[in-house]
Design a protein around this motif. Structure first.
Motif, PDB file in Angstrom:
ATOM      1  N   ASN A 102     105.181 -94.977   0.386  1.00 48.11           N
ATOM      2  CA  ASN A 102     105.115 -97.033   0.170  1.00 48.11           C
ATOM      3  C   ASN A 102     105.023 -97.330   1.872  1.00 48.11           C
ATOM      4  O   ASN A 102     104.667 -98.311   1.493  1.00 48.11           O
ATOM      5  CB  ASN A 102     106.704 -96.793  -0.273  1.00 48.11           C
ATOM      6  CG  ASN A 102     106.626 -97.082  -2.274  1.00 48.11           C
ATOM      7  OD1 ASN A 102     105.305 -97.597  -2.894  1.00 48.11           O
ATOM      8  ND2 ASN A 102     107.396 -96.292  -2.858  1.00 48.11           N
ATOM      9  N   GLU A 106     101.440-100.060   2.189  1.00 48.11           N
ATOM     10  CA  GLU A 106     102.567-101.182   2.792  1.00 48.11           C
ATOM     11  C   GLU A 106     101.728-102.018   4.089  1.00 48.11           C
ATOM     12  O   GLU A 106     101.324-103.094   3.844  1.00 48.11           O
ATOM     13  CB  GLU A 106     104.305-101.443   2.456  1.00 48.11           C
ATOM     14  CG  GLU A 106     104.815-102.133   0.968  1.00 48.11           C
ATOM     15  CD  GLU A 106     105.964-101.788   1.916  1.00 48.11           C
ATOM     16  OE1 GLU A 106     106.477-102.614   3.071  1.00 48.11           O
ATOM     17  OE2 GLU A 106     106.790-102.107   0.755  1.00 48.11           O
ATOM     18  N   ARG A 141     108.733-101.682  -6.879  1.00 48.02           N
ATOM     19  CA  ARG A 141     108.510-103.450  -6.674  1.00 48.02           C
ATOM     20  C   ARG A 141     108.334-103.232  -5.612  1.00 48.02           C
ATOM     21  O   ARG A 141     107.512-104.999  -5.482  1.00 48.02           O
ATOM     22  CB  ARG A 141     110.185-103.292  -7.439  1.00 48.02           C
ATOM     23  CG  ARG A 141     110.158-105.341  -7.363  1.00 48.02           C
ATOM     24  CD  ARG A 141     109.501-106.052  -7.798  1.00 48.02           C
ATOM     25  NE  ARG A 141     109.743-106.286  -9.418  1.00 48.02           N
ATOM     26  CZ  ARG A 141     109.193-106.750  -9.720  1.00 48.02           C
ATOM     27  NH1 ARG A 141     108.391-108.221  -9.527  1.00 48.02           N
ATOM     28  NH2 ARG A 141     109.254-106.284 -11.231  1.00 48.02           N
ATOM     29  N   ARG A 142     108.745-103.204  -4.648  1.00 50.55           N
ATOM     30  CA  ARG A 142     108.810-103.243  -3.625  1.00 50.55           C
ATOM     31  C   ARG A 142     106.915-103.756  -3.641  1.00 50.55           C
ATOM     32  O   ARG A 142     106.248-104.834  -2.673  1.00 50.55           O
ATOM     33  CB  ARG A 142     109.372-102.284  -2.818  1.00 50.55           C
ATOM     34  CG  ARG A 142     108.744-100.875  -2.739  1.00 50.55           C
ATOM     35  CD  ARG A 142     108.825-100.103  -1.339  1.00 50.55           C
ATOM     36  NE  ARG A 142     108.915-100.274  -0.741  1.00 50.55           N
ATOM     37  CZ  ARG A 142     109.261 -99.086   1.011  1.00 50.55           C
ATOM     38  NH1 ARG A 142     109.317 -98.122   0.619  1.00 50.55           N
ATOM     39  NH2 ARG A 142     108.178 -99.639   2.121  1.00 50.55           N
ATOM     40  N   ASP A 145     105.486-106.925  -5.246  1.00 50.24           N
ATOM     41  CA  ASP A 145     106.120-108.090  -4.870  1.00 50.24           C
ATOM     42  C   ASP A 145     105.035-108.668  -3.619  1.00 50.24           C
ATOM     43  O   ASP A 145     104.498-109.906  -3.135  1.00 50.24           O
ATOM     44  CB  ASP A 145     107.086-108.229  -4.223  1.00 50.24           C
ATOM     45  CG  ASP A 145     108.675-108.029  -5.419  1.00 50.24           C
ATOM     46  OD1 ASP A 145     108.519-108.891  -6.608  1.00 50.24           O
ATOM     47  OD2 ASP A 145     109.304-108.016  -4.982  1.00 50.24           O
ATOM     48  N   ARG A 146     104.857-107.680  -2.525  1.00 52.82           N
ATOM     49  CA  ARG A 146     103.765-107.984  -1.268  1.00 52.82           C
ATOM     50  C   ARG A 146     102.654-108.228  -2.163  1.00 52.82           C
ATOM     51  O   ARG A 146     101.808-108.957  -2.077  1.00 52.82           O
ATOM     52  CB  ARG A 146     103.790-106.338  -0.664  1.00 52.82           C
ATOM     53  CG  ARG A 146     104.563-105.916   0.107  1.00 52.82           C
ATOM     54  CD  ARG A 146     105.459-106.522   0.843  1.00 52.82           C
ATOM     55  NE  ARG A 146     106.389-106.842   2.421  1.00 52.82           N
ATOM     56  CZ  ARG A 146     105.081-105.825   3.300  1.00 52.82           C
ATOM     57  NH1 ARG A 146     104.039-105.671   3.322  1.00 52.82           N
ATOM     58  NH2 ARG A 146     107.032-104.936   4.455  1.00 52.82           N
TER      59      ARG A 146
END
Length: 246
Positions: A102, A106, A141-142, A145-146
């Motif tokens: 993750n 990101e 979710r992280r 949302d990005r």
């Protein structure tokens, strides 16, 4: 992320907007909602995940076989990461690897997040006509949302993340949850997906599926239409799925 869901069966025409395909916005359709996958469907990121997986395992002293890419694409991270740990014998826990993947992903999308051709136009059209729309992803979710900052959160009445359901794709749970959240019947939802895993989840939920293959081919089937690009999909096309005899 949630917002007010338009009343089902009420499909207002946007002020000044042309009607897609000449079809009146409130006639001839039982389409209640549109549910869309994220990675590889709306954003061109399936390759990003594989690149990050290779980089992380290289740092652990392992080389990933390219044939494994088809195994890990489109599924939940727990399945993909677990498979890669077992296949390589890497000395890392599933929880530790999930964080690394993750984090790496990101960093990649912070540098570049290309949208798939036709994604912006399709989302804009669905919003303009008040079609209840959900983003349904196996990503956490992280990550969702990005990505939403680029897709536009206003395009979605709700979003479903892979780490928010007990069973994610290929199980039907995420799509059943999204349909229920929009107050729609799964059988009257159109799903847009890019992988066999996502298609299996949508079909198990009873939805009509439009497959836009990103990594591996997907064959047409009953209640499944295959196209080459989102550019081929508009509201008239999605409504037509509900009325065609298959």
């Amino acid at each position: 992320m949630t917002s007010t869901v338009p009343a089902l069966g009420t499909l207002p025409q946007a002020p000044g907007a042309a009607r897609p395909g000449g079809i009146p916005a409130t006639e001839g359709s039982t389409l209640q909602a549109v549910l869309l996958d994220m990675d590889g469907t709306l954003v061109d990121t399936e390759g990003f995940w594989w690149d990050v997986e290779r980089e992380v395992f290289a740092s652990l002293g392992h080389t990933l076989d390219d044939s494994w890419r088809h195994v890990v694409v489109g599924g939940p991270m727990t399945r993909s990461a677990g498979f890669l740990i077992e296949a390589t014998g890497a000395d890392i826990t599933l929880a530790e690897l999930t964080v690394l993947l993750n984090d790496g992903f990101e960093q990649r999308i912070d540098r570049d997040l290309p949208l798939m051709p036709g994604a912006t136009r399709l989302l804009t059209e669905l919003s303009a006509y008040g079609i209840p729309t959900a983003l349904v992803s196996a990503s956490h979710r992280r990550i969702i949302d990005r990505v939403l900052t680029s897709l536009g959160p206003h395009h979605f009445a709700l979003t479903v993340a892979g780490d928010e359901v007990e069973r994610t794709k290929p199980f039907p749970d995420p799509y059943l949850l999204a349909a229920a959240g929009l107050g729609a019947e799964a059988a009257r939802c159109a799903v847009v997906e890019d992988t066999a895993t996502g298609v299996a989840a949508a079909e198990a939920a009873g939805c009509h599926v439009v497959a836009v293959p990103s990594v591996a081919p997907i064959a047409p089937a009953a209640r499944r239409t295959v196209v080459t690009s989102l550019e081929e999909i508009d509201l008239a096309f999605l409504r037509g799925l509900m009325t065609e005899r298959r």
